[in-house]
Design a protein around this motif. Structure first.
Motif, PDB file in Angstrom:
ATOM      1  N   CYS A 296      -1.112  -2.402  -4.585  1.00 48.73           N
ATOM      2  CA  CYS A 296      -2.438  -1.880  -4.290  1.00 48.73           C
ATOM      3  C   CYS A 296      -2.455  -0.363  -4.150  1.00 48.73           C
ATOM      4  O   CYS A 296      -3.453   0.285  -4.411  1.00 48.73           O
TER       5      CYS A 296
ATOM      6  N   CYS B 252      -7.466  -0.121   4.354  1.00 45.77           N
ATOM      7  CA  CYS B 252      -7.300  -1.273   3.474  1.00 45.77           C
ATOM      8  C   CYS B 252      -6.340  -2.299   4.075  1.00 45.77           C
ATOM      9  O   CYS B 252      -6.627  -3.497   4.109  1.00 45.77           O
TER      10      CYS B 252
ATOM     11  N   TYR C   7      -6.113   7.540  -1.761  1.00 42.38           N
ATOM     12  CA  TYR C   7      -6.013   7.689  -3.215  1.00 42.38           C
ATOM     13  C   TYR C   7      -6.411   9.090  -3.680  1.00 42.38           C
ATOM     14  O   TYR C   7      -6.045   9.523  -4.770  1.00 42.38           O
TER      15      TYR C   7
ATOM     16  N   LEU D 149      -6.488  -3.012  -9.311  1.00 43.81           N
ATOM     17  CA  LEU D 149      -7.461  -1.924  -9.224  1.00 43.81           C
ATOM     18  C   LEU D 149      -8.829  -2.540  -9.004  1.00 43.81           C
ATOM     19  O   LEU D 149      -9.348  -3.265  -9.866  1.00 43.81           O
ATOM     20  N   VAL D 150      -9.404  -2.293  -7.848  1.00 44.60           N
ATOM     21  CA  VAL D 150     -10.646  -2.956  -7.459  1.00 44.60           C
ATOM     22  C   VAL D 150     -11.798  -2.625  -8.406  1.00 44.60           C
ATOM     23  O   VAL D 150     -12.733  -3.427  -8.570  1.00 44.60           O
TER      24      VAL D 150
ATOM     25  N   THR E 241     -11.137  -3.931  -1.729  1.00 45.03           N
ATOM     26  CA  THR E 241      -9.777  -3.890  -2.273  1.00 45.03           C
ATOM     27  C   THR E 241      -8.893  -4.917  -1.584  1.00 45.03           C
ATOM     28  O   THR E 241      -8.112  -5.627  -2.229  1.00 45.03           O
TER      29      THR E 241
ATOM     30  N   ASN F 242       0.813  -1.219   0.000  1.00 44.51           N
ATOM     31  CA  ASN F 242       0.000   0.000   0.000  1.00 44.51           C
ATOM     32  C   ASN F 242       0.845   1.267   0.000  1.00 44.51           C
ATOM     33  O   ASN F 242       0.298   2.363  -0.156  1.00 44.51           O
TER      34      ASN F 242
ATOM     35  N   GLY G 276      -8.117  -8.089  -3.728  1.00 40.85           N
ATOM     36  CA  GLY G 276      -6.699  -8.025  -4.064  1.00 40.85           C
ATOM     37  C   GLY G 276      -5.979  -9.314  -3.711  1.00 40.85           C
ATOM     38  O   GLY G 276      -5.177  -9.844  -4.485  1.00 40.85           O
TER      39      GLY G 276
ATOM     40  N   LEU H  59     -15.333  -0.086  -0.417  1.00 40.24           N
ATOM     41  CA  LEU H  59     -14.240  -0.223  -1.380  1.00 40.24           C
ATOM     42  C   LEU H  59     -12.910  -0.606  -0.744  1.00 40.24           C
ATOM     43  O   LEU H  59     -12.135  -1.362  -1.330  1.00 40.24           O
ATOM     44  N   THR H  60     -12.632  -0.087   0.464  1.00 40.72           N
ATOM     45  CA  THR H  60     -11.350  -0.452   1.077  1.00 40.72           C
ATOM     46  C   THR H  60     -11.337  -1.927   1.475  1.00 40.72           C
ATOM     47  O   THR H  60     -10.347  -2.628   1.273  1.00 40.72           O
TER      48      THR H  60
END
Length: 286
Positions: free
Chosen positions: A54, A280, A166, A89-90, A252, A32, A256, A248-249
C-alpha cells in the motif's frame, strides 16, 4: 483501536516482538512502510501468505523504483514461502468509492471506527515537530483568478487541505505510480471547499465539494467534472473526516483489504499492519 497487539519500532525489537505476538506466523501483511520493518514481517510470514503493498514511506527519500526491490535474502524467503506481494492503488477503484464511503461513515457514526486527526488553521501555525513542514518551507504568493467562471466550472473557497505521506513521493522526479509535483506549479492533493459560484448544473453555491487534485489555494476555479459533492450529515458535520477515515486514506484501507487482502471471514487469519498509528494503517487495523 481494537488491535490485539502493538509494536513500537522505536523502542522494541520488531523481529523478536513479531515472534512473540504472532507465534504461528503471519497470513496477511498490510505494508505501508517497507524497509527493515517489512523485512522483519516477511521473515515471519506463513507459506502462501500475502502482502498488500500500500505504501513504502521509509523508501520515499531514496532514488528507487516503486515498489522497491526486496533485499536478496528477503526475496529468497518470499519465493521459498510462495508469498505474493501485490501493489494496491486506490485510484484504480473509483467505482467502489460511493458504497465504500457510506460504509466508512456508518462505522464512524456507530463508533466502530475510531477517528484521530490533527487540524491546523493556517500554514503559519504548523509546529514543525518530527520533521513536519513549517511555514518557512512554503512560499505564499498572491495571484488573481478570473472574476467569472466558464461553463462547467466551479469557483470554490478552500476549507481543508490534506497532508499525506504519499506527497513526499511526489517530490521525487519521475515518480512512477502518481505524477510528480512541478516546482513552478501550485502543489495539490486532497482538499475540501465550499462552492461560491457554479456553472455546473450539479453544484450550487453553498455546496461542500472535494477532489483529489485540489490546489493549495485559498480560492480556485475548478472543472466541475473533477468534483464530488459531500453530505456533512454523513459524518455529523466533521467535514475533515472526508480527507481521512471517510476519505482516501480510509478507502485505501478498506478497499485494499477487501480487494487485495485475500482475507477470508472466519478463517482466523493473522494480519500485521505497518504504520498502524497512521491515517491509513489505523483504519486497516480496525
Amino acid at each position: 483501536m481494537g488491535f490485539d497487539a502493538a509494536i513500537n519500532y522505536k523502542t522494541e525489537n520488531v523481529a523478536q516482538r513479531l515472534r512473540e505476538v504472532c507465534p504461528a506466523g503471519v497470513d496477511v501483511y498490510f505494508d505501508n512502510v517497507g524497509g527493515d520493518i517489512s523485512d522483519a514481517v516477511i521473515s515471519q510470514m506463513k507459506p502462501n501468505s500475502h502482502i498488500i503493498l500500500c505504501g513504502q514511506i521509509s523508501q520515499y527519500n531514496k532514488d528507487v523504483p516503486y515498489p522497491p526491490p526486496l533485499p536478496p535474502a528477503v526475496e529468497e524467503i518470499r519465493k521459498a514461502q510462495n508469498i505474493t506481494r501485490e501493489r494496491f492503488l486506490v485510484l484504480n477503484y473509483m467505482d467502489k468509492y460511493p458504497a465504500s464511503t457510506l460504509q466508512l461513515c456508518q462505522w464512524i457514526k456507530e463508533e466502530k471506527l475510531k477517528v484521530r486527526e490533527t487540524v491546523v488553521q493556517g500554514l503559519e501555525n504548523i509546529g514543525g515537530i518530527y520533521g513536519v513542514p513549517v511555514a518557512d518551507n512554503f512560499r505564499m504568493e498572491e495571484a488573481t483568478i478570473p472574476n467569472k467562471t466558464a461553463d462547467g466550472q466551479v469557483k470554490v473557497r478552500t476549507l481543508y487541505l490534506s497532508v499525506d505521506p504519499y506527497m513526499r513521493y511526489r517530490m521525487n522526479e519521475g515518480a512512477s505510480y502518481i505524477s510528480s509535483w512541478k516546482i513552478t506549479e501550485v502543489a495539490d492533493g486532497g482538499g475540501i471547499g465550499v462552492v461560491e459560484e457554479s456553472k455546473d448544473a450539479r453544484f450550487a453555491a453553498g455546496d461542500f465539494v472535494t477532489c483529489f487534485n485540489w490546489p493549495w489555494q485559498k480560492k480556485a476555479i475548478l472543472d466541475g467534472s473533477q468534483l464530488e459533492k459531500l453530505d456533512p450529515q454523513l459524518v455529523d458535520g466533521h467535514l475533515s473526516y472526508f480527507l481521512g477515515a471517510a476519505g482516501l486514506t480510509g478507502l485505501t484501507a478498506l478497499l485494499g483489504i477487501r480487494e487485495k487482502g485475500h482475507v477470508s471471514p472466519g478463517a482466523h487469519q493473522t494480519m500485521v499492519v505497518s504504520g498502524a498509528a497512521g491515517a491509513c494503517g489505523s483504519v486497516a487495523g480496525q
